[in-house]
Design a protein around this motif. Structure first.
Motif, short mmCIF file in Angstrom:
data_model
loop_
_atom_site.label_atom_id
_atom_site.label_comp_id
_atom_site.label_asym_id
_atom_site.label_seq_id
_atom_site.Cartn_x
_atom_site.Cartn_y
_atom_site.Cartn_z
N GLU A 208 -7.30 5.79 0.57
CA GLU A 208 -6.27 5.78 -0.47
C GLU A 208 -5.98 4.36 -0.94
O GLU A 208 -5.79 4.12 -2.14
CB GLU A 208 -5.00 6.44 0.06
CG GLU A 208 -5.17 7.95 0.28
CD GLU A 208 -3.96 8.57 0.95
OE1 GLU A 208 -3.07 7.79 1.41
OE2 GLU A 208 -3.89 9.81 1.04
N LYS A 209 -5.94 3.41 0.00
CA LYS A 209 -5.70 2.02 -0.38
C LYS A 209 -6.85 1.49 -1.26
O LYS A 209 -6.63 0.78 -2.25
CB LYS A 209 -5.55 1.15 0.88
CG LYS A 209 -4.24 1.39 1.64
CD LYS A 209 -4.15 0.46 2.83
CE LYS A 209 -2.79 0.64 3.54
NZ LYS A 209 -1.66 0.27 2.68
N PHE A 210 -8.07 1.82 -0.83
CA PHE A 210 -9.23 1.37 -1.61
C PHE A 210 -9.21 1.94 -3.03
O PHE A 210 -9.43 1.21 -4.00
CB PHE A 210 -10.52 1.77 -0.90
CG PHE A 210 -11.75 1.56 -1.74
CD1 PHE A 210 -12.25 0.29 -1.98
CD2 PHE A 210 -12.39 2.65 -2.35
CE1 PHE A 210 -13.37 0.10 -2.79
CE2 PHE A 210 -13.50 2.47 -3.16
CZ PHE A 210 -13.99 1.19 -3.38
N GLU A 211 -8.97 3.25 -3.16
CA GLU A 211 -8.98 3.88 -4.48
C GLU A 211 -7.90 3.29 -5.38
O GLU A 211 -8.12 3.11 -6.59
CB GLU A 211 -8.77 5.39 -4.33
CG GLU A 211 -9.90 6.14 -3.66
CD GLU A 211 -11.20 6.09 -4.46
OE1 GLU A 211 -11.16 5.84 -5.69
OE2 GLU A 211 -12.27 6.28 -3.87
N ASP A 212 -6.76 2.94 -4.80
CA ASP A 212 -5.68 2.35 -5.61
C ASP A 212 -6.11 1.00 -6.17
O ASP A 212 -5.91 0.71 -7.36
CB ASP A 212 -4.42 2.21 -4.74
CG ASP A 212 -3.27 1.60 -5.52
OD1 ASP A 212 -2.81 2.24 -6.49
OD2 ASP A 212 -2.84 0.47 -5.18
N LYS A 213 -6.70 0.17 -5.30
CA LYS A 213 -7.15 -1.15 -5.75
C LYS A 213 -8.31 -1.02 -6.76
O LYS A 213 -8.37 -1.77 -7.75
CB LYS A 213 -7.57 -1.99 -4.55
CG LYS A 213 -6.43 -2.34 -3.61
CD LYS A 213 -6.92 -3.14 -2.43
CE LYS A 213 -5.76 -3.48 -1.48
NZ LYS A 213 -4.76 -4.36 -2.14
N TRP A 214 -9.23 -0.12 -6.50
CA TRP A 214 -10.38 0.07 -7.38
C TRP A 214 -9.97 0.52 -8.78
O TRP A 214 -10.40 -0.04 -9.78
CB TRP A 214 -11.34 1.08 -6.74
CG TRP A 214 -12.42 1.60 -7.67
CD1 TRP A 214 -12.41 2.79 -8.33
CD2 TRP A 214 -13.62 0.93 -8.04
NE1 TRP A 214 -13.54 2.93 -9.09
CE2 TRP A 214 -14.31 1.79 -8.93
CE3 TRP A 214 -14.19 -0.30 -7.71
CZ2 TRP A 214 -15.54 1.47 -9.50
CZ3 TRP A 214 -15.41 -0.62 -8.27
CH2 TRP A 214 -16.08 0.24 -9.16
N LYS A 215 -9.12 1.52 -8.83
CA LYS A 215 -8.75 2.10 -10.13
C LYS A 215 -7.86 1.17 -10.96
O LYS A 215 -7.91 1.20 -12.19
CB LYS A 215 -8.06 3.44 -9.92
CG LYS A 215 -8.98 4.52 -9.37
CD LYS A 215 -8.26 5.85 -9.24
CE LYS A 215 -9.18 6.92 -8.65
NZ LYS A 215 -10.36 7.16 -9.52
N THR A 216 -7.06 0.37 -10.30
CA THR A 216 -6.13 -0.48 -11.05
C THR A 216 -6.75 -1.82 -11.47
O THR A 216 -6.43 -2.35 -12.54
CB THR A 216 -4.86 -0.75 -10.23
OG1 THR A 216 -5.22 -1.35 -8.96
CG2 THR A 216 -4.09 0.53 -9.98
N SER A 217 -7.61 -2.39 -10.64
CA SER A 217 -8.08 -3.74 -10.93
C SER A 217 -9.55 -3.84 -11.36
O SER A 217 -9.92 -4.78 -12.07
CB SER A 217 -7.87 -4.64 -9.70
OG SER A 217 -8.66 -4.16 -8.61
N LEU A 218 -10.37 -2.90 -10.95
CA LEU A 218 -11.81 -3.09 -11.16
C LEU A 218 -12.47 -2.00 -12.00
O LEU A 218 -13.34 -2.29 -12.82
CB LEU A 218 -12.52 -3.21 -9.81
CG LEU A 218 -13.86 -3.94 -9.83
CD1 LEU A 218 -13.71 -5.32 -10.46
CD2 LEU A 218 -14.42 -4.07 -8.41
N GLU A 219 -12.05 -0.77 -11.82
CA GLU A 219 -12.73 0.32 -12.53
C GLU A 219 -12.71 0.15 -14.06
O GLU A 219 -13.74 0.39 -14.71
CB GLU A 219 -12.12 1.66 -12.15
CG GLU A 219 -12.89 2.84 -12.72
CD GLU A 219 -12.33 4.17 -12.27
OE1 GLU A 219 -13.12 5.07 -11.91
OE2 GLU A 219 -11.08 4.32 -12.27
#
Length: 388
Positions: A208-219
């Motif tokens: 969940e932590k990874f998906e939050d960072k991925w979707k907000t900053s990199l995706e």
């Protein structure tokens, strides 16, 4: 308009003799055709027709390229751009150069995205619950005999980090590949370890932590990069088509030029052969029957063609008077060369008209008394002008 009055030897009335392009060979037989020259002329003419058809094919192909450039000139070819082949080669070189620059720019942008992904990965690996996922699962040490039956593609965060740092060509090529492997680490753990177990909870939390960072900053950046890459690929495809088209045009242009050169050579050969016909034929005098038929043919010419025939006569007879409304021509007084030139001229006119001469009505001032046979059929002495 100049008229014509014929004096020529003859015999019986041949009014029934039909002079038509369809049976011109019968109407105007060439008694001494010089078969070899005739064969060569037919051969060259046939070859010209073949090449002109090829030129027409080239025109059609060029038109299908949809360049909006209409071709004109001999055989429909207009070679305005003589360095199309050079342009095609330059386009190919530029294309290769652009591809190298584009790949370098894409690799640079992807390296920056991977660097940013590395920041996210460090944050995940530094979490206090990351330790179970940092190395490959010790299947034998933990007696997990069914692990490979459940998990078809094992993955761990340490392996991901090592692959990101690889310099031997085995590293990741796209940041999405790294994201997929990180997701695989946590999905494997949650698949093999049932819900409620510590490992399952730890994997779910880190996922969940990874998906939050991925979707907000990199995706969003990855989506933008993929869109840009697809646009570049589309542009490359269009440039490839243009390069292919340039190459096709260059090949067609070269082929067209070759055809034109062949046509020029064949036209020259044909002209030489045509010029050989008159002196070859002039070695034999026309028979009385041939002169009579020539007189008949001349009387059927249009005023325009009749003027041309009179000019042919005047070329070899400086004293011939071609002025006035009516001109008397003593067929018997003309030399063989002039008579044969007149016969070839008349036959060319008949072929080009493509319809029965006997059915045409001519204007002008061609004076005919009775019928041609009325004039040429009367006995007379050679060289004497007569009137009916």
């Amino acid at each position: 308009m100049t008229g014509l009055r014929l004096d020529a030897p003859g015999h019986e009335d041949e009014a029934a003799a039909d002079i038509r392009p369809g049976n011109s060979e019968e109407a105007l037989p060439l008694q001494d055709p010089k078969l070899e020259i005739k064969r060569q002329i037919e051969e060259v003419t046939s070859r010209i027709e073949e090449i002109e058809q090829q030129v027409n094919d080239v025109v059609q192909v060029r038109a299908s390229l949809n360049k909006g450039k209409m071709l004109s000139g001999k055989g429909g070819i207009n070679s305005k751009d003589r360095d199309k082949e050079k342009n095609a080669l330059n386009a190919k070189k530029n294309q290769l150069s652009d591809a190298a620059r584009r790949e370098a720019a894409t690799a640079k942008r992807m390296a920056e995205l991977m660097r940013q992904f590395g920041t996210i990965l460090r944050q995940i690996t530094q979490h206090k619950w990351a330790w179970p996922f940092m190395k490959p699962v010790d299947v034998e040490g933990l007696n997990l005999h069914d692990y490979y039956d459940v998990i078809k593609k094992p993955m761990d965060l340490g392996t991901i980090r090592n692959r990101m740092e690889a310099k031997d060509g085995t590293g990741y090529r796209h940041v999405q590949e790294i994201c997929d492997d990180v997701r695989l680490v946590f999905s494997n753990a949650m698949t093999y370890n049932h819900e409620g177990t510590d490992v399952h909870l730890m994997a779910k939390t880190l996922s969940e932590k990874f998906e939050d960072k991925w979707k907000t900053s990199l995706e969003p950046k990855v989506i933008e990069e993929d869109a840009k890459r697809r646009q570049e690929e589309k542009e490359v495809h269009m440039r490839d088509l243009e390069t292919i088209q340039l190459a096709e045009e260059a090949a067609l242009e070269k082929h067209a030029n070759d055809l034109n050169n062949q046509l020029d050579e064949l036209y020259s050969q044909l002209e030489v052969l045509r010029q050989e016909v008159a002196p070859q034929c002039s070695q034999r005098m026309m028979t009385t029957e041939e002169k009579r038929q020539l007189g008949q043919s001349l009387s059927h010419l249009s005023p325009e063609d009749l003027s041309k025939a009179i000019q042919l006569i005047a070329q070899k007879n400086p004293d011939f008077k071609a002025s006035g409304e009516e001109v008397e021509v003593d067929i018997d007084a003309q030399d063989a060369s002039t008579l044969w030139r007149l016969q070839h001229f008349v036959r060319a006119v008949m072929v080009s008209q493509n319809k029965s001469i006997g059915s045409r009505t001519f204007g002008g001032n061609v004076k005919r008394v009775g019928s041609v046979s009325d004039v040429v059929g009367k006995p007379r002495k050679r060289g004497r002008k007569t009137s009916p």
